[in-house]
Motif scaffolding. Structure first.
Motif, short mmCIF file in Angstrom:
data_model
loop_
_atom_site.label_atom_id
_atom_site.label_comp_id
_atom_site.label_asym_id
_atom_site.label_seq_id
_atom_site.Cartn_x
_atom_site.Cartn_y
_atom_site.Cartn_z
N ASP A 1 8.52 7.27 9.05
CA ASP A 1 8.62 7.57 7.63
C ASP A 1 7.65 8.67 7.19
OD1 ASP A 1 10.49 5.57 7.57
OD2 ASP A 1 9.16 4.08 6.66
N LYS A 2 6.69 9.00 8.07
CA LYS A 2 5.69 10.05 7.79
C LYS A 2 4.90 9.76 6.52
CE LYS A 2 8.46 13.58 10.13
NZ LYS A 2 9.12 14.91 10.04
N ALA A 56 0.82 -1.22 0.00
CA ALA A 56 0.00 0.00 0.00
C ALA A 56 0.85 1.26 0.00
CB ALA A 56 -0.93 -0.01 1.21
N THR A 57 2.08 1.17 0.48
CA THR A 57 2.97 2.32 0.49
C THR A 57 3.42 2.68 -0.93
OG1 THR A 57 3.78 1.74 2.70
CG2 THR A 57 5.16 3.22 1.41
N HIS A 58 3.46 1.68 -1.80
CA HIS A 58 4.00 1.89 -3.14
C HIS A 58 2.95 1.83 -4.26
CE1 HIS A 58 7.62 0.63 -0.86
NE2 HIS A 58 8.25 1.42 -1.70
N ILE A 105 4.96 -1.82 12.98
CA ILE A 105 4.49 -1.26 11.72
C ILE A 105 4.04 0.18 11.91
CG2 ILE A 105 2.69 -1.41 9.95
CD1 ILE A 105 2.77 -4.48 10.34
N ILE A 106 3.27 0.43 12.97
CA ILE A 106 2.80 1.79 13.24
C ILE A 106 3.98 2.72 13.50
CG2 ILE A 106 1.45 3.23 14.82
CD1 ILE A 106 -0.37 0.80 15.31
N ASP A 165 -2.07 12.72 12.80
CA ASP A 165 -3.38 12.50 13.41
C ASP A 165 -3.83 11.06 13.20
OD1 ASP A 165 -5.88 13.45 14.70
OD2 ASP A 165 -6.74 13.01 12.72
N ILE A 166 -3.61 10.53 12.00
CA ILE A 166 -3.99 9.15 11.72
C ILE A 166 -3.14 8.18 12.55
CG2 ILE A 166 -4.00 7.35 9.95
CD1 ILE A 166 -4.83 9.45 7.93
N VAL A 167 -1.84 8.50 12.68
CA VAL A 167 -0.95 7.67 13.50
C VAL A 167 -1.43 7.65 14.94
CG1 VAL A 167 1.37 7.46 14.46
CG2 VAL A 167 1.07 7.94 12.03
N SER A 168 -1.80 8.82 15.48
CA SER A 168 -2.28 8.90 16.85
C SER A 168 -3.53 8.06 17.05
CB SER A 168 -2.55 10.36 17.22
OG SER A 168 -3.05 10.47 18.54
#
Length: 211
Positions: free
Chosen positions: A150-151, A106-108, A143-144, A156-159
Motif C-alpha cells: 500500500d506504500k 494509525a493508517t487513518h 502486516i508488513i 526504507d522504513i519497510v526494509s
C-alpha cells in the motif's frame, strides 16, 4: 470511547482519566496508547514498554510503529467509537488481531501516546502470545507486506522493519534451541541490511552458544 483490559492484567487507577485528558487536549487524535511494564510479582516491573517514563507524543505514529518506536498493546488502547464507522474491525479469524487493528487505526487517524507506565501486563505460562508466538510472527509479516504493497510508509522504513522482524524471529527460535531455523532467519535479515554486523553476531551466537 472504547478501551480493553484483559482479565489477568492491570491498569493504573488514573489511566483512563489521563488518556481522556490528553485526547481532549488533542481533539484531532482518534486514539491513544500508553506505556506500561510486564510483571510476575505485583509492583515489581520486569520490562518497560519505553525507556521514557513521561511526556506525550501527538501525530502520525505509523512510521514510528514500523521503526519499533511505538509499542503495540491493546490494553493500553483508548479510541473514539467513531473510528469504527469507517469499517475498522478486529479480524476474528486471526489469533493476533490486535496489531493489525492498531495499525489500521494509525493508517487513518492521528494518535496521542502517553509514555507514562499506566498498563501492567502479568507474565505467566498461559499468556496467549507465549503459546502462539509463531502465529504472531506470521501475522506481523502479513502486516508488513500489506504496508509495503500500500506504500503507506517509506521503502526504507519497510526494509528496516523486515530486518528487525527476522532478527527477532531468529531470537525466538534460539530460545527453544532451534539453531538451524534461527540461523536461517538471521540470514534473511542480512538480505535487507547487508552492511549490518548484527546478523553476523547473531549467527556466531547461535553457533557458539547453542548446541
Amino acid at each position: 470511547f472504547i478501551a480493553f483490559l484483559d482479565s489477568d492484567d492491570l491498569w493504573a487507577p488514573s489511566k483512563l482519566e489521563k488518556q481522556m485528558r490528553a485526547m481532549g487536549e488533542n481533539p484531532d487524535a482518534g486514539f491513544s496508547l500508553t506505556g506500561g511494564y510486564s510483571f510476575k510479582k505485583l509492583n515489581e516491573p520486569l520490562e518497560f514498554s519505553y525507556k521514557q517514563r513521561d511526556g506525550i507524543f501527538f501525530g502520525d505514529i505509523l512510521p514510528r510503529l514500523f521503526r519499533s518506536e511505538i509499542t503495540i498493546s491493546t490494553p493500553t488502547l483508548l479510541f473514539k467509537k467513531d473510528c469504527i464507522d469507517i469499517g475498522i474491525r478486529f479480524n476474528e479469524k486471526k489469533p493476533f488481531a490486535d496489531a493489525e487493528f492498531i495499525v489500521n487505526l494509525a493508517t487513518h487517524f492521528k494518535a496521542v501516546v502517553l509514555y507514562e507506565p499506566l498498563f501492567f501486563r502479568r507474565i505467566h505460562s498461559q499468556n496467549h502470545n507465549v503459546q502462539n508466538w509463531e502465529a504472531g510472527f506470521a501475522q506481523m509479516k502479513d502486516i508488513i507486506d500489506k504496508v509495503k504493497r500500500d506504500k503507506t510508509v517509506s521503502p526504507d522504513i519497510v526494509s528496516q522493519a523486515i530486518f528487525r522482524f527476522y532478527i527477532n524471529y531468529g531470537e525466538e527460535h534460539l530460545k527453544i534451541h532451534e539453531r538451524t531455523r534461527a540461523i536461517g532467519k538471521f540470514l534473511k535479515a542480512w538480505r535487507y541490511q547487508p552492511f549490518s554486523i548484527v546478523p553476523i553476531k547473531k549467527i556466531l551466537k547461535a553457533l557458539l552458544k547453542y548446541p
